[in-house]
Scaffold this motif. Structure first.
Motif, PDB file in Angstrom:
ATOM      1  N   GLU A 172       0.819  -1.220   0.000  1.00 29.49           N
ATOM      2  CA  GLU A 172       0.000   0.000   0.000  1.00 29.49           C
ATOM      3  C   GLU A 172       0.850   1.265   0.000  1.00 29.49           C
ATOM      4  OE1 GLU A 172       1.098  -1.486   2.543  1.00 29.49           O
ATOM      5  OE2 GLU A 172       0.681  -0.571   4.479  1.00 29.49           O
ATOM      6  N   ILE A 173       2.166   1.141   0.023  1.00 35.01           N
ATOM      7  CA  ILE A 173       3.018   2.315   0.217  1.00 35.01           C
ATOM      8  C   ILE A 173       3.393   2.955  -1.121  1.00 35.01           C
ATOM      9  CG2 ILE A 173       5.148   3.166   1.274  1.00 35.01           C
ATOM     10  CD1 ILE A 173       3.083   1.988   3.248  1.00 35.01           C
ATOM     11  N   TYR A 186       1.107   7.463   1.298  1.00 34.78           N
ATOM     12  CA  TYR A 186       2.464   7.852   0.919  1.00 34.78           C
ATOM     13  C   TYR A 186       3.448   7.399   1.984  1.00 34.78           C
ATOM     14  CZ  TYR A 186       0.988  10.517  -3.106  1.00 34.78           C
ATOM     15  OH  TYR A 186       0.504  10.864  -4.323  1.00 34.78           O
ATOM     16  N   SER A 188       6.077   7.728   4.488  1.00 36.14           N
ATOM     17  CA  SER A 188       6.713   8.780   5.296  1.00 36.14           C
ATOM     18  C   SER A 188       7.951   8.236   6.016  1.00 36.14           C
ATOM     19  CB  SER A 188       5.721   9.356   6.314  1.00 36.14           C
ATOM     20  OG  SER A 188       5.293   8.328   7.193  1.00 36.14           O
ATOM     21  N   GLY A 236       5.923  -4.703   8.038  1.00 32.13           N
ATOM     22  CA  GLY A 236       6.030  -6.129   7.752  1.00 32.13           C
ATOM     23  C   GLY A 236       6.650  -6.982   8.845  1.00 32.13           C
ATOM     24  N   ASP A 243       3.158  -9.979   6.406  1.00 32.63           N
ATOM     25  CA  ASP A 243       4.359  -9.552   7.136  1.00 32.63           C
ATOM     26  C   ASP A 243       5.474 -10.580   6.977  1.00 32.63           C
ATOM     27  OD1 ASP A 243       3.100  -7.268   7.976  1.00 32.63           O
ATOM     28  OD2 ASP A 243       2.385  -8.138   9.855  1.00 32.63           O
ATOM     29  N   PRO A 286       8.819  -1.317  13.038  1.00 34.84           N
ATOM     30  CA  PRO A 286       7.397  -1.468  12.727  1.00 34.84           C
ATOM     31  C   PRO A 286       7.017  -0.533  11.567  1.00 34.84           C
ATOM     32  CG  PRO A 286       7.751  -0.838  15.035  1.00 34.84           C
ATOM     33  CD  PRO A 286       9.057  -0.713  14.347  1.00 34.84           C
ATOM     34  N   GLY A 287       5.795  -0.654  11.098  1.00 32.65           N
ATOM     35  CA  GLY A 287       5.388   0.189   9.968  1.00 32.65           C
ATOM     36  C   GLY A 287       4.844   1.534  10.395  1.00 32.65           C
TER      37      GLY A 287
HETATM   38  P1  AMP Z   1       2.766  -2.906   8.997  1.00 29.13           P
HETATM   39  O1  AMP Z   1       3.703  -2.979  10.158  1.00 29.13           O
HETATM   40  O2  AMP Z   1       3.439  -3.195   7.706  1.00 29.13           O
HETATM   41  O3  AMP Z   1       1.565  -3.754   9.221  1.00 29.13           O
HETATM   42  O4  AMP Z   1       2.247  -1.406   8.932  1.00 29.13           O
HETATM   43  C1  AMP Z   1       1.560  -0.822  10.017  1.00 29.13           C
HETATM   44  C2  AMP Z   1       0.885   0.450   9.591  1.00 29.13           C
HETATM   45  O5  AMP Z   1       1.881   1.390   9.214  1.00 29.13           O
HETATM   46  C3  AMP Z   1      -0.012   0.318   8.403  1.00 29.13           C
HETATM   47  O6  AMP Z   1      -1.121   1.179   8.605  1.00 29.13           O
HETATM   48  C4  AMP Z   1       0.823   0.811   7.242  1.00 29.13           C
HETATM   49  O7  AMP Z   1       0.041   1.310   6.183  1.00 29.13           O
HETATM   50  C5  AMP Z   1       1.632   1.900   7.897  1.00 29.13           C
HETATM   51  N1  AMP Z   1       2.890   2.064   7.191  1.00 29.13           N
HETATM   52  C6  AMP Z   1       3.770   1.080   6.945  1.00 29.13           C
HETATM   53  N2  AMP Z   1       4.834   1.555   6.288  1.00 29.13           N
HETATM   54  C7  AMP Z   1       4.610   2.878   6.118  1.00 29.13           C
HETATM   55  C8  AMP Z   1       5.355   3.923   5.508  1.00 29.13           C
HETATM   56  N3  AMP Z   1       6.527   3.683   4.929  1.00 29.13           N
HETATM   57  N4  AMP Z   1       4.853   5.174   5.527  1.00 29.13           N
HETATM   58  C9  AMP Z   1       3.658   5.406   6.104  1.00 29.13           C
HETATM   59  N5  AMP Z   1       2.925   4.467   6.700  1.00 29.13           N
HETATM   60  C10 AMP Z   1       3.375   3.215   6.702  1.00 29.13           C
END
Ligand code: AMP
Ligand code: MG
Length: 391
Positions: A172-173, A186, A188, A236, A243, A286-287
């Motif tokens: 989704e990024i 986007y 960040s 992830g 993940d 983490p994300g």
């Molecule tokens: P994840 O740990 O991959 O499950 O991501 C946790 C949350 O962080 C989700 O809502 C993602 O959409 C958001 N997220 C992950 N990577 C990014 C990024 N590079 N920039 C902004 N939001 C992110």
């Protein structure tokens, strides 16, 4: 730097590093001679009398870079500029503004203003010959660079900058410049990570965004491990269906630890990625954008500094009175975004920035501090003192 030594090379270099082996500096003491700290008149301090003004005849002028060579007799002084070498035998300087010209070439120093040795900088008062100016592990800060230069040292051995590769993960990024689409956000994290790495003086390899695809992730990890000492990823590392970061770490190296009792930032994985005979430390952050910044500041920053050979101690925490109830369960460390200010009594006070969601990046923009609620601690009540880490 064209080649890229491994962490083992860096560690070996650090062990072998010997400050004694550095080329001798040109200047061994700092300052290299007694000199004046003021524009004024140099004289024998022993002539001072508590009860009586002192009249002295001016017999010469000492300029910075142009010493006065004569001998001073009793009742005489030498006009002297800041930084000029103290004329032989003289030990005290009266600032120009504290004395008056009582006749042509004669000054009068009022009684009771000065003591022997005033306004004279002693040879070696900054750095004495034989003493270390900087210790192993010191960061070359602006002050340190200036100190080295003032000792006449044109070159020092340093540990090279750490090379850090970083990428974001997630289907989704979006990268900046891509058109928005439903469900996408986007990136960040690459920008916050870039800024934080930059402030540490790391060399950076921006590897963009990698999709949630084990094959692509494996490629990215291998490519990163080939060229970097450390790898920072975001996203992830949780237990979602897409993940893959942690599984990939296991496949390509090892996971040293995973899941930390902290908030935000619980799903964070730290380990090694092996590629041929190189290995890179991997920080799988983490994300969530706030979790990325907080885990970076709490874990990645000190680790990278250590890898760079820094022996600097961590920034001290301060204590501030909370103006809000801060809800918390014992059993994890929490980092809330706070605004610290000083109240009328001179005490530090703190409020939160509001919504503490781990995705609310504006909270990091508003905050000037992290409120650090320790592992054991429960809810902080109004007026309790809490730890704050200034940002
Ligand atoms: P994840 O740990 O991959 O499950 O991501 C946790 C949350 O962080 C989700 O809502 C993602 O959409 C958001 N997220 C992950 N990577 C990014 C990024 N590079 N920039 C902004 N939001 C992110
Ligand atoms: Mg994800």
């Amino acid at each position: 730097m064209t080649h890229s030594p491994s962490l083992a090379d860096i560690a070996a270099k650090l062990e072998a590093y010997d400050p004694q082996a550095l080329p001798a500096s040109e200047v061994l003491k700092l300052p290299p001679h007694d000199n004046s700290a003021m524009d004024g008149y140099a004289f024998h301090g022993s002539a001072l009398n508590k009860a009586q003004a002192l009249s002295l005849k001016v017999v010469g002028t000492a300029l910075a870079g142009k010493a006065w060579q004569g001998q001073v007799q009793e009742g005489e002084c030498v006009k002297i500029m800041t930084g000029a070498i103290m004329p032989q035998g003289l030990n005290t300087v009266v600032p120009q503004e504290l004395c008056k010209m009582s006749a042509e070439n004669e000054i009068e120093i009022p009684a009771g203003l000065l003591q022997v040795g005033d306004n004279r900088r002693l040879c070696g008062e900054d750095i004495m010959q034989g003493k270390a100016a900087l210790h192993k592990g010191a960061l070359i800060t602006p002050a340190a660079a200036g100190l080295l230069a003032s000792l006449g040292v044109p070159r020092v051995s340093v540990v090279r900058r750490l090379r850090v590769a970083y990428f974001s993960t997630g289907d989704e990024i979006l990268s900046l410049g891509e058109s928005p689409r439903e469900g996408a956000v986007y990136d960040s994290n690459r920008y916050t990570v870039h800024g934080m790495l930059q402030s540490l003086g790391c060399e950076m390899v921006d590897m963009g965004v990698v999709k949630d695809d084990p094959l692509l992730l494996e490629q990215a990890f291998n490519q990163a491990a080939e060229q970097a000492d450390a790898i920072i990823t975001s996203g992830g590392v949780s237990v979602g269906e897409a993940d893959f970061t942690k599984a990939m770490m296991k496949k390509l190296g090892d996971v040293v630890f995973w899941k930390i009792a902290m908030r935000p930032g619980r799903p964070m994985a730290v380990g090694r990625i092996q590629k041929d005979n190189r290995s890179a430390i991997l920080f799988g952050l983490p994300g969530n954008p706030v979790a990325v910044m907080v885990t970076f500041l709490a874990f990645v920053k000190p680790a990278l500094l250590k890898m760079m050979g820094s022996s600097a101690s961590p920034e001290p925490m301060m204590r501030a009175k909370t103006l809000e109830v801060l809800r918390k369960k014992p059993g994890r460390t929490e980092y809330q975004r706070g605004l610290v200010s000083r109240n009328a009594n001179g005490e530090l006070e703190v409020v939160t920035t509001g919504n503490q969601g781990s995705g609310v990046l504006s909270s990091m923009v508003q905050a000037n501090a992290l409120i650090v609620l320790s592992h054991q601690q429960g809810t902080a009540q109004l007026g309790d003192w809490v730890d704050v880490l200034m940002l």
